[in-house]
Scaffold this motif. Structure first.
Motif, PDB file in Angstrom:
ATOM      1  N   ALA A 474      19.543   1.387  74.321  1.00 15.13           N
ATOM      2  CA  ALA A 474      19.237   2.375  73.281  1.00 15.13           C
ATOM      3  C   ALA A 474      18.216   3.404  73.739  1.00 15.13           C
ATOM      4  N   GLU A 475      17.550   3.132  74.841  1.00 17.98           N
ATOM      5  CA  GLU A 475      16.488   4.031  75.302  1.00 17.98           C
ATOM      6  C   GLU A 475      16.857   4.705  76.620  1.00 17.98           C
ATOM      7  N   LYS A 476      18.138   4.995  76.791  1.00 18.32           N
ATOM      8  CA  LYS A 476      18.601   5.545  78.069  1.00 18.32           C
ATOM      9  C   LYS A 476      17.950   6.878  78.403  1.00 18.32           C
ATOM     10  N   VAL A 477      17.789   7.734  77.402  1.00 22.14           N
ATOM     11  CA  VAL A 477      17.216   9.060  77.664  1.00 22.14           C
ATOM     12  C   VAL A 477      15.772   8.934  78.136  1.00 22.14           C
ATOM     13  N   VAL A 478      14.999   8.107  77.475  1.00 23.81           N
ATOM     14  CA  VAL A 478      13.597   7.915  77.848  1.00 23.81           C
ATOM     15  C   VAL A 478      13.492   7.359  79.263  1.00 23.81           C
ATOM     16  N   LEU A 479      14.272   6.311  79.537  1.00 22.11           N
ATOM     17  CA  LEU A 479      14.240   5.705  80.871  1.00 22.11           C
ATOM     18  C   LEU A 479      14.703   6.690  81.929  1.00 22.11           C
ATOM     19  N   SER A 480      15.720   7.456  81.607  1.00 17.23           N
ATOM     20  CA  SER A 480      16.226   8.446  82.563  1.00 17.23           C
ATOM     21  C   SER A 480      15.177   9.510  82.868  1.00 17.23           C
ATOM     22  N   ASP A 481      14.479   9.957  81.825  1.00 20.79           N
ATOM     23  CA  ASP A 481      13.431  10.972  82.031  1.00 20.79           C
ATOM     24  C   ASP A 481      12.298  10.429  82.896  1.00 20.79           C
ATOM     25  N   LEU A 482      11.903   9.185  82.637  1.00 22.77           N
ATOM     26  CA  LEU A 482      10.813   8.592  83.420  1.00 22.77           C
ATOM     27  C   LEU A 482      11.230   8.366  84.870  1.00 22.77           C
ATOM     28  N   ARG A 637      21.996  12.479  87.071  1.00 20.28           N
ATOM     29  CA  ARG A 637      22.184  11.453  86.047  1.00 20.28           C
ATOM     30  C   ARG A 637      21.238  11.673  84.874  1.00 20.28           C
ATOM     31  N   ASN A 638      20.021  12.100  85.195  1.00 20.28           N
ATOM     32  CA  ASN A 638      19.079  12.433  84.131  1.00 20.28           C
ATOM     33  C   ASN A 638      19.605  13.585  83.289  1.00 20.28           C
ATOM     34  N   GLN A 639      20.192  14.585  83.959  1.00 20.70           N
ATOM     35  CA  GLN A 639      20.769  15.726  83.241  1.00 20.70           C
ATOM     36  C   GLN A 639      21.892  15.260  82.314  1.00 20.70           C
ATOM     37  N   LEU A 640      22.731  14.361  82.798  1.00 23.55           N
ATOM     38  CA  LEU A 640      23.829  13.842  81.978  1.00 23.55           C
ATOM     39  C   LEU A 640      23.309  13.088  80.759  1.00 23.55           C
ATOM     40  N   GLU A 641      22.327  12.239  80.980  1.00 21.03           N
ATOM     41  CA  GLU A 641      21.780  11.458  79.870  1.00 21.03           C
ATOM     42  C   GLU A 641      21.205  12.357  78.789  1.00 21.03           C
ATOM     43  N   ARG A 642      20.545  13.407  79.194  1.00 18.41           N
ATOM     44  CA  ARG A 642      19.934  14.312  78.216  1.00 18.41           C
ATOM     45  C   ARG A 642      21.006  15.075  77.442  1.00 18.41           C
ATOM     46  N   ILE A 643      22.086  15.460  78.129  1.00 21.45           N
ATOM     47  CA  ILE A 643      23.175  16.171  77.449  1.00 21.45           C
ATOM     48  C   ILE A 643      23.859  15.262  76.423  1.00 21.45           C
ATOM     49  N   ARG A 644      24.079  14.002  76.809  1.00 21.83           N
ATOM     50  CA  ARG A 644      24.873  13.091  75.977  1.00 21.83           C
ATOM     51  C   ARG A 644      24.072  12.430  74.861  1.00 21.83           C
ATOM     52  N   HIS A 645      22.748  12.295  75.044  1.00 25.27           N
ATOM     53  CA  HIS A 645      21.978  11.513  74.079  1.00 25.27           C
ATOM     54  C   HIS A 645      20.774  12.258  73.519  1.00 25.27           C
ATOM     55  N   ILE A 646      20.705  13.558  73.708  1.00 22.94           N
ATOM     56  CA  ILE A 646      19.486  14.286  73.339  1.00 22.94           C
ATOM     57  C   ILE A 646      19.220  14.254  71.837  1.00 22.94           C
ATOM     58  N   SER A 647      20.278  14.067  71.044  1.00 17.31           N
ATOM     59  CA  SER A 647      20.079  14.119  69.593  1.00 17.31           C
ATOM     60  C   SER A 647      19.883  12.742  68.964  1.00 17.31           C
ATOM     61  N   THR A 648      19.817  11.689  69.774  1.00 16.22           N
ATOM     62  CA  THR A 648      19.738  10.334  69.223  1.00 16.22           C
ATOM     63  C   THR A 648      18.325   9.943  68.803  1.00 16.22           C
ATOM     64  N   HIS A 649      17.313  10.731  69.167  1.00 16.76           N
ATOM     65  CA  HIS A 649      15.926  10.409  68.825  1.00 16.76           C
ATOM     66  C   HIS A 649      15.258  11.608  68.154  1.00 16.76           C
ATOM     67  N   SER A 650      14.377  11.306  67.236  1.00 15.68           N
ATOM     68  CA  SER A 650      13.455  12.338  66.788  1.00 15.68           C
ATOM     69  C   SER A 650      12.365  12.494  67.846  1.00 15.68           C
ATOM     70  N   ARG A 651      11.630  13.589  67.776  1.00 19.00           N
ATOM     71  CA  ARG A 651      10.598  13.843  68.781  1.00 19.00           C
ATOM     72  C   ARG A 651       9.540  12.738  68.767  1.00 19.00           C
ATOM     73  N   LYS A 652       9.151  12.280  67.584  1.00 14.20           N
ATOM     74  CA  LYS A 652       8.118  11.252  67.482  1.00 14.20           C
ATOM     75  C   LYS A 652       8.594   9.937  68.083  1.00 14.20           C
ATOM     76  N   GLU A 653       9.854   9.547  67.781  1.00 17.44           N
ATOM     77  CA  GLU A 653      10.403   8.314  68.350  1.00 17.44           C
ATOM     78  C   GLU A 653      10.458   8.386  69.874  1.00 17.44           C
ATOM     79  N   TYR A 654      10.858   9.556  70.359  1.00 16.81           N
ATOM     80  CA  TYR A 654      10.959   9.753  71.807  1.00 16.81           C
ATOM     81  C   TYR A 654       9.595   9.560  72.469  1.00 16.81           C
ATOM     82  N   GLU A 655       8.545  10.158  71.904  1.00 14.51           N
ATOM     83  CA  GLU A 655       7.203  10.052  72.486  1.00 14.51           C
ATOM     84  C   GLU A 655       6.697   8.613  72.471  1.00 14.51           C
ATOM     85  N   LEU A 656       6.983   7.885  71.402  1.00 10.93           N
ATOM     86  CA  LEU A 656       6.539   6.493  71.325  1.00 10.93           C
ATOM     87  C   LEU A 656       7.221   5.629  72.380  1.00 10.93           C
TER      88      LEU A 656
END
Length: 706
Positions: A474-482, A637-656
């Motif tokens: 569920a946290e693919k975007v966060v992990l991909s960014d890190l 791969r990071n670019q793909l994850e952001r394209i596919r899942h960018i709307s799955t989190h609010s900004r606050k959830e993403y930061e946490l």
């Protein structure tokens, strides 16, 4: 043009930044010389002048720099080398003044003996800033560097007093050895007492404030920074003692003061430390930039004088520098032999090269410049001081020669050419995280040690390993960014190498692989167009976008300008697209632009995977290419994850979530540091420096959460 204080301050900071940027490319030249050159160019081209006065120069620059040097000087070494340090700082200065003055008068008859003594006196002290500016790029023997650094803390006082009385003898034709000796003793002892008393006053003021519950970090930092300026003013202006001795004494004694904030108020210590680093960085650079700006003004009057040929002036300057060098080398060599003969145990015989290194490292700098420029233009009777331009030229010339000769000769004599210790990296290392570092069982401590860059690589690799083992889908975007962020840090470490050939080869391979990925993007874009997934207008725009990116990879000035244009255009288009298609409460529309971005990323990944399969493990550059390919794959791969899942989190959830996983990665880095230290692969000082770096990352992360 003469500049005002505010304009001069901004100009100096700009020139310091420019010089330090250049120093990362011109690694064979000390930063000090680059700063002098930049100041000289600005003075010659733009006719910039800064009114240099000895009083404000000593207060603004010398006081904080000497206080900082005294504070950081190892007290054990200071005590161990107390005899040679004080011998060089006092006796050598007096010897240089007398012998140097005699030979200068003998060679240059136009300079009276008393004035020659003054010139030798102002040239006798070594400059602490110049010493560190030269020593940063060569590995001098530890005792020599400690001796030169310790000497440069104190010898300004004896040199300035000798200069003062020599100039008084020249102007009045009177000299009192008794008065000079008493003046020196008064200035030294009273200065030391003032430094001792006031640094303790500042210390107890801070303790009192903490006891009263006043723990304002900025307030305590400001008090600490004010200390050297107040101490210098009280000693120099009020007590008419040596401000130099006062601030050095205060700096040295501050080492022994118990930390006030070690436990409950450590933030104040950290802020003060970093604030001092920034101040010293600016002041060190400003000293040499001002030196460069002042050179044309100081030397021009003599150069245009038709009565003295320029060739003779240069010859005089070389002779004076050589006289001072010979005196210093012979003194050092004699002192080494005296120490050797007095030693009761077996010690190696003194080597002449040690004395030569001591002599060459004793460079002159801005303190000499400021002092000589403060000399009056007229005699006490109102007549012009006709010899002033000549002695100013000679002093400036000796400063330049001492810097240039040390720059050229010290790397040769010490066989060290690297400017920073950080650059001793192993070339082309594997990025796969090993569980253990294979080292010979019988390796010595030095052989077991690894470089700072190698240690940082291992820290980042351990963080990547922890992130990669996370199974939270569920946290693919966060992990991909890190993972993307840590891979970028790892890539930068591979580029931190002073070896130009290795760097050029790495950049060349990186560019080749980027071009392969770029062609893969083109294939993916065309596939999306052929399948009628996007409109013709959007496809045409994106192909132009791709062409800009391809041209930016070809190198050269024009493509680099296109690359900058491409980057700005990409950010602008991304912003406009978001403004048009996205709102805070809905998912991103299934637009043609996002389809093309996804298709280009998929095409690049396929191309990189195919190229990776074709690599031969027998190739000399296999590991390097594999590292670059893996980093590029991580980017796409990071670019793909952001394209596919960018709307799955609010900004606050993403930061946490980002904070949660980032802290896990930092814990992995800390564990790696401790393991390396326990295995004897890094020193305690390096381990502490690495821990401090991790702590700063954590503080920055937590502050962003506030």
């Amino acid at each position: 043009m003469s500049v005002h204080v505010l304009e001069a301050s901004i100009l100096l900071i700009i020139l310091i930044v420019l010089s330090n940027i250049l120093s990362h490319y011109l690694v064979a030249i000390p930063t000090a010389l680059i700063e002098i050159s930049v100041g000289l160019v600005v003075a010659l081209v733009f006719k910039v002048q800064i009114d240099l006065e000895s009083d404000w120069f000593m207060l603004l620059f010398v006081a904080p720099l000497l206080f900082n040097d005294g504070k950081r000087f190892p007290k054990n070494e200071l005590w161990e080398l107390r005899a040679p340090i004080f011998a060089n700082a006092i006796l050598l200065v007096l010897l240089t003044t007398i012998l140097g003055g005699f030979f200068i008068h003998l060679v240059i008859s136009e300079i009276p003996f008393s004035l020659a003594l003054a010139l030798a006196a102002v040239l006798s002290p070594t400059d602490p800033v110049a010493v560190h500016g030269i020593a940063e790029r060569v590995k001098l023997p530890k005792k020599i560097l400690s001796l030169i650094s310790g000497e440069s803390l104190i010898n300004d006082a004896s040199g300035l007093i000798a200069f003062k009385y020599a100039m008084a003898a020249f102007f009045t034709s009177q000299f009192s050895l008794k008065n000079a000796a008493l003046d020196f003793l008064y200035m030294s002892f009273v200065g030391a007492i003032i430094g001792f008393v006031l640094i303790n006053v500042f210390h107890y003021i801070r303790i009192f404030l903490v006891q009263q519950g006043i723990k304002d970090v900025i307030l305590h930092t400001t008090i600490r920074i004010l200390a050297p300026f107040v101490i210098f003013i009280v000693a120099d202006e009020i007590a008419h003692a040596s401000g130099v001795i006062a601030v050095v004494t205060a700096g040295v004694l501050s080492i022994n003061q118990a930390p006030i904030f070690r436990g409950e108020f450590s933030e104040a210590r950290m802020v003060t430390h970093k604030m001092w680093d920034m101040i010293i960085y600016i002041l060190n650079g400003a000293v040499f930039v001002i030196l460069g700006i002042e050179l044309p003004l100081a030397m021009s009057e003599t150069l245009v004088n038709p009565t003295i040929k320029n060739g003779r002036l240069i010859l005089y300057t070389l002779i004076i520098w050589f006289i001072l060098l010979i005196i210093r080398v012979l003194w050092s060599y004699s002192y080494l032999w005296m120490t050797y003969l007095r030693a009761k145990h077996n010690t190696p015989k003194p080597r002449f090269i040690t004395a030569l290194l001591t002599g060459l490292t004793g460079v002159r700098g801005a303190i000499t410049m400021a002092t000589i420029m403060s000399v009056s233009y007229s005699m006490p009777d109102g007549l012009p001081f006709v010899q002033r331009p000549l002695i100013v030229f000679l002093a400036c010339g000796v400063i330049l020669i001492s810097l240039l000769v040390a720059t050229v000769s010290l790397p040769i004599l010490t066989k060290q050419r690297k400017r920073l210790l950080l650059t001793g990296d192993d070339q082309y290392e594997n990025t796969d995280m090993p569980d253990k570092i294979d080292l010979p069982m019988n390796a010595t401590q030095d052989e077991k040690s690894i470089t700072e860059i190698r240690a940082r690589k291992l820290m980042i690799q351990s963080a990547i390993k922890v992130l990669q083992t996370s199974k939270d889908e569920a946290e693919k975007v966060v992990l991909s960014d890190l993972l993307h962020e840590f891979n970028i840090r790892l890539r930068h470490l591979y580029k931190e190498n002073d070896h130009n050939t290795e760097n050029e080869k790495y950049h060349q391979l990186e560019k080749e692989i980027q071009l392969i990925a770029n062609e893969g993007e083109f294939t993916g874009i065309n596939l999306a167009i052929e399948n009628n997934q996007v409109s013709e207008k959007t496809a045409k725009y994106y192909l132009n976008f791709w062409e800009f990116k391809r041209q930016a990879l070809t190198g050269g000035l024009r493509p680099n300008l296109k690359k900058a244009k491409f980057s700005i255009q990409r950010q602008l288009n991304h912003f406009l697209f978001k403004m048009r298609f996205v709102n805070s409460d809905s998912k991103i529309a299934d637009s043609s632009l996002f389809i093309l971005r996804e298709a280009s990323a998929v095409g690049a990944i396929d191309a990189l995977k195919n190229y990776k399969k074709q690599l031969s493990s027998e190739s000399k550059l296999y590991k390097v290419k594999l590292n670059i390919i893996n980093q590029s794959l991580s980017d796409y791969r990071n670019q793909l994850e952001r394209i596919r899942h960018i709307s799955t989190h609010s900004r606050k959830e993403y930061e946490l979530q980002l904070q949660k996983f980032y802290l896990k990665a930092l814990d992995a880095e800390r564990t790696t540091i401790q393991e390396l230290f326990e295995e004897g692969k890094i020193s305690l000082s390096l381990a502490n420096r690495l821990r401090q770096s991790v702590n700063y990352s954590e503080i920055s992360l937590l502050q962003n959460d506030e």
